[in-house]
Design an enzyme around this catalytic site. Structure first.
Site, PDB file in Angstrom:
ATOM      1  N   PRO A   1       0.847  -1.189   0.000  1.00 57.55           N
ATOM      2  CA  PRO A   1       0.000   0.000   0.000  1.00 57.55           C
ATOM      3  C   PRO A   1       0.881   1.237   0.000  1.00 57.55           C
ATOM      4  O   PRO A   1       1.821   1.319   0.787  1.00 57.55           O
ATOM      5  CB  PRO A   1      -0.781  -0.121   1.314  1.00 57.55           C
ATOM      6  CG  PRO A   1       0.009  -1.055   2.167  1.00 57.55           C
ATOM      7  CD  PRO A   1       0.777  -1.952   1.238  1.00 57.55           C
TER       8      PRO A   1
ATOM      9  N   CYS B   1       3.444   3.259  10.110  1.00 59.25           N
ATOM     10  CA  CYS B   1       3.554   4.631   9.603  1.00 59.25           C
ATOM     11  C   CYS B   1       4.450   5.480  10.518  1.00 59.25           C
ATOM     12  O   CYS B   1       4.174   5.594  11.711  1.00 59.25           O
ATOM     13  CB  CYS B   1       2.160   5.249   9.497  1.00 59.25           C
ATOM     14  SG  CYS B   1       2.220   6.927   8.880  1.00 59.25           S
TER      15      CYS B   1
ATOM     16  N   ASN C   1       9.670  -7.076   3.422  1.00 62.77           N
ATOM     17  CA  ASN C   1       9.508  -5.818   2.686  1.00 62.77           C
ATOM     18  C   ASN C   1      10.737  -4.934   2.900  1.00 62.77           C
ATOM     19  O   ASN C   1      11.244  -4.817   4.009  1.00 62.77           O
ATOM     20  CB  ASN C   1       8.233  -5.114   3.182  1.00 62.77           C
ATOM     21  CG  ASN C   1       8.043  -3.717   2.599  1.00 62.77           C
ATOM     22  OD1 ASN C   1       7.768  -2.777   3.328  1.00 62.77           O
ATOM     23  ND2 ASN C   1       8.174  -3.577   1.305  1.00 62.77           N
TER      24      ASN C   1
ATOM     25  N   ASP D   1      13.440  -2.665  -0.091  1.00 59.28           N
ATOM     26  CA  ASP D   1      14.551  -2.651  -1.052  1.00 59.28           C
ATOM     27  C   ASP D   1      14.541  -3.810  -2.041  1.00 59.28           C
ATOM     28  O   ASP D   1      15.597  -4.380  -2.346  1.00 59.28           O
ATOM     29  CB  ASP D   1      15.904  -2.616  -0.315  1.00 59.28           C
ATOM     30  CG  ASP D   1      16.061  -1.350   0.497  1.00 59.28           C
ATOM     31  OD1 ASP D   1      15.213  -0.438   0.367  1.00 59.28           O
ATOM     32  OD2 ASP D   1      17.029  -1.266   1.282  1.00 59.28           O
TER      33      ASP D   1
HETATM   34  C1  LIG Z   1       4.828   7.127  -1.554  1.00 60.02           C
HETATM   35  C2  LIG Z   1       4.756   6.089  -0.474  1.00 60.02           C
HETATM   36  C3  LIG Z   1       3.607   5.962   0.278  1.00 60.02           C
HETATM   37  C4  LIG Z   1       3.511   4.973   1.270  1.00 60.02           C
HETATM   38  N1  LIG Z   1       2.344   4.817   1.951  1.00 60.02           N
HETATM   39  C5  LIG Z   1       2.201   3.757   2.802  1.00 60.02           C
HETATM   40  C6  LIG Z   1       0.960   3.488   3.442  1.00 60.02           C
HETATM   41  O1  LIG Z   1      -0.025   4.207   3.284  1.00 60.02           O
HETATM   42  N2  LIG Z   1       0.895   2.403   4.256  1.00 60.02           N
HETATM   43  C7  LIG Z   1       1.985   1.588   4.491  1.00 60.02           C
HETATM   44  O2  LIG Z   1       1.866   0.603   5.236  1.00 60.02           O
HETATM   45  N3  LIG Z   1       3.170   1.845   3.927  1.00 60.02           N
HETATM   46  C8  LIG Z   1       3.304   2.890   3.068  1.00 60.02           C
HETATM   47  N4  LIG Z   1       4.493   3.117   2.463  1.00 60.02           N
HETATM   48  C9  LIG Z   1       5.623   2.204   2.744  1.00 60.02           C
HETATM   49  C10 LIG Z   1       5.663   1.053   1.741  1.00 60.02           C
HETATM   50  O3  LIG Z   1       4.471   0.298   1.794  1.00 60.02           O
HETATM   51  C11 LIG Z   1       6.870   0.145   2.009  1.00 60.02           C
HETATM   52  O4  LIG Z   1       6.733  -0.420   3.277  1.00 60.02           O
HETATM   53  C12 LIG Z   1       8.197   0.883   1.941  1.00 60.02           C
HETATM   54  O5  LIG Z   1       8.245   1.719   0.807  1.00 60.02           O
HETATM   55  C13 LIG Z   1       9.390  -0.079   1.923  1.00 60.02           C
HETATM   56  O6  LIG Z   1       9.326  -0.940   0.818  1.00 60.02           O
HETATM   57  P1  LIG Z   1      10.201  -0.670  -0.513  1.00 60.02           P
HETATM   58  O7  LIG Z   1      11.639  -0.607  -0.128  1.00 60.02           O
HETATM   59  O8  LIG Z   1       9.856  -1.825  -1.416  1.00 60.02           O
HETATM   60  O9  LIG Z   1       9.747   0.641  -1.046  1.00 60.02           O
HETATM   61  C14 LIG Z   1       4.624   4.120   1.506  1.00 60.02           C
HETATM   62  C15 LIG Z   1       5.785   4.267   0.753  1.00 60.02           C
HETATM   63  C16 LIG Z   1       5.872   5.233  -0.229  1.00 60.02           C
HETATM   64  C17 LIG Z   1       7.137   5.339  -1.032  1.00 60.02           C
END
Ligand SMILES: Cc1cc2nc3c(=O)[nH]c(=O)nc-3n(C[C@H](O)[C@H](O)[C@H](O)COP(=O)(O)O)c2cc1C
Length: 401
Positions: A47, A132, A234, A236
């Site tokens: 999300p 969050c 989750n 990177d």
């Molecule tokens: C633009 C943006 C919005 C996000 N909004 C949420 C959110 O509403 N709820 C949530 O659990 N994580 C949110 N995240 C975190 C991501 O779900 C994820 O946990 C985080 O980006 C790490 O994963 P990644 O390295 O694959 O990006 C957000 C991340 C980004 C970049």
């Protein structure tokens, strides 16, 4: 003597530029079972507030398979029928499963929201946000601050699972507030006790925000501690090879993809190929990327029924363009695009045969900030045993991360 190439990392030196090689061995991984949902490959679109709306999810779904979580909604705002929140909670007509992330700190409100989302909106998967790091959320004891009050966390999770009935509930959290207050093992055990269907760990603390690299060893530790429900990792994952590496290194049962798919919805196709041990698709040249951009933009305008919604597309445009040598001036025009005709014109101004810029494949897009001290309510760490939510303040937000 012929050199034996043993690891995928070494192979990249001899492969033509592209995605790192990645292929699961037959039977190596299993589908993710969440009650009656069987998810193959075990891949989840994270999300992301302001990103994972109907148009973006639809585009991602077209390329691959897995589960695609809607943006976070706040339980109270949904119960109060806040117009913006109700729009966020919508799904495409053909969307399956209908998956959404919920935020809240008041157990009864969470229960009521989950019950009604399932009964009235046909929601088929509920994810809950306990990660969050945004100050206005943690300052009121919500998001990443909440697991500190483990009894309150338990009450919330209990309400959600009971209200969801046959519908699976998952929870997503970080390692803890900071390295002195690590809560992820305790959170995972509470989830397991209360009948949660799977847990997802963003392997950073709230203090870390998005800095450094995700600490996959924490995912391995969680997997060791929580053995009766799937553990998802989750943080990177930029390429399919990262997804397989995370699963192999940590033993986790599935992966959650956030920033890696920004401007790259095709990543879900590459992930599906890697899990099915099929050849990875070629990286798209600019002609293919601009076709995706235009399709995305048209879907957005159709869904919001308003060309003004292209304002929301501007950040996507920059993600799609990342690394392509289009020049500063053109890039700035993409960043201000306001009509579909203008977008078409801008896309046509870029040579269609530009190759995909492989040097940015592993470069984070969107959030990169941190570390930053976490704002907690006064006395929060001393009141760990309290099972009460703090105040109404934390309910007023509608976006998180
Ligand atoms: C633009 C943006 C919005 C996000 N909004 C949420 C959110 O509403 N709820 C949530 O659990 N994580 C949110 N995240 C975190 C991501 O779900 C994820 O946990 C985080 O980006 C790490 O994963 P990644 O390295 O694959 O990006 C957000 C991340 C980004 C970049």
């Amino acid at each position: 003597m012929t050199a034996i190439v043993e690891s995928p990392v070494e192979q990249t030196a001899v492969e033509p530029a592209g995605l790192r090689p990645a292929a699961a061995r037959p039977g190596e991984f299993r589908a993710l079972e969440l009650k009656k949902l069987s998810i193959w490959p075990p891949v989840v679109l994270a999300p992301m507030a302001g990103v994972t709306d109907v148009p973006f999810r639809s585009l991602c779904r077209r390329f691959g398979a897995g589960i695609y979580v809607n943006q976070m909604i706040t339980a109270r705002a949904w119960l109060e029928r806040d117009r913006k929140t109700l729009k966020l909670a919508e799904f495409a007509a053909d969307e399956y499963p209908r998956s959404i992330q919920l935020y809240g700190t008041v157990p009864e409100e969470i229960g009521e929201t989950v019950r009604r989302l399932v009964a009235e909106d046909g929601v088929e998967h509920v994810d809950m946000n306990f990660g969050c790091p945004v100050p206005k959320v943690t300052r009121h004891g919500g998001g990443a601050a909440l697991p500190v009050r483990h009894r309150l966390l338990r009450r919330i999770v209990h309400e959600a699972v009971q209200a969801a009935g046959d519908v699976p509930v998952t929870i997503k959290f970080r390692m803890g507030v900071d390295d002195d207050v690590l809560t992820f093992i305790e959170t995972g055990r509470i989830a397991e006790d209360e009948g949660v269907s799977a847990i997802a760990l963003h392997a950073r603390t709230a203090e870390q925000l998005y800095s450094g690299t995700a600490r996959w060893e924490a995912i391995a530790e969680l997997k060791q501690a929580v053995t009766s429900i799937p553990v998802l990792g989750n943080g990177d994952i930029w390429e399919p090879s990262d997804a397989l590496a995370m699963m192999r290194e940590t033993g986790c049962d599935g992966v959650v993809i956030g920033r890696g798919c920004l401007g790259r919805p095709w990543l879900f196709g590459a992930l599906a190929a890697a899990f099915d041990a099929e050849p990875l698709p070629a990286l798209p040249d600019f002609a293919a990327v601009s076709a995706m951009m235009l399709e995305h933009a048209h879907m957005l305008v159709d869904w919001y029924d308003d060309e003004d919604s292209l304002r929301q597309f501007r950040k996507h445009a920059l993600w799609y363009l990342m690394g392509f040598p289009v020049g500063g001036e053109l890039r700035n025009r993409f960043a201000r695009v306001s009509t579909l005709a203008e977008l078409e014109e801008l896309c046509a101004a870029v040579p269609p045969d530009l190759e995909f810029p492989t040097d940015v494949l592993r470069q984070p897009r969107s959030h990169t900030g941190g570390p930053r001290p976490v704002h907690l309510p006064e006395g929060w760490l001393e009141s760990r045993e309290s099972e009460e939510p703090l105040s109404r303040g934390a309910e007023s937000v509608v976006s998180g991360g």
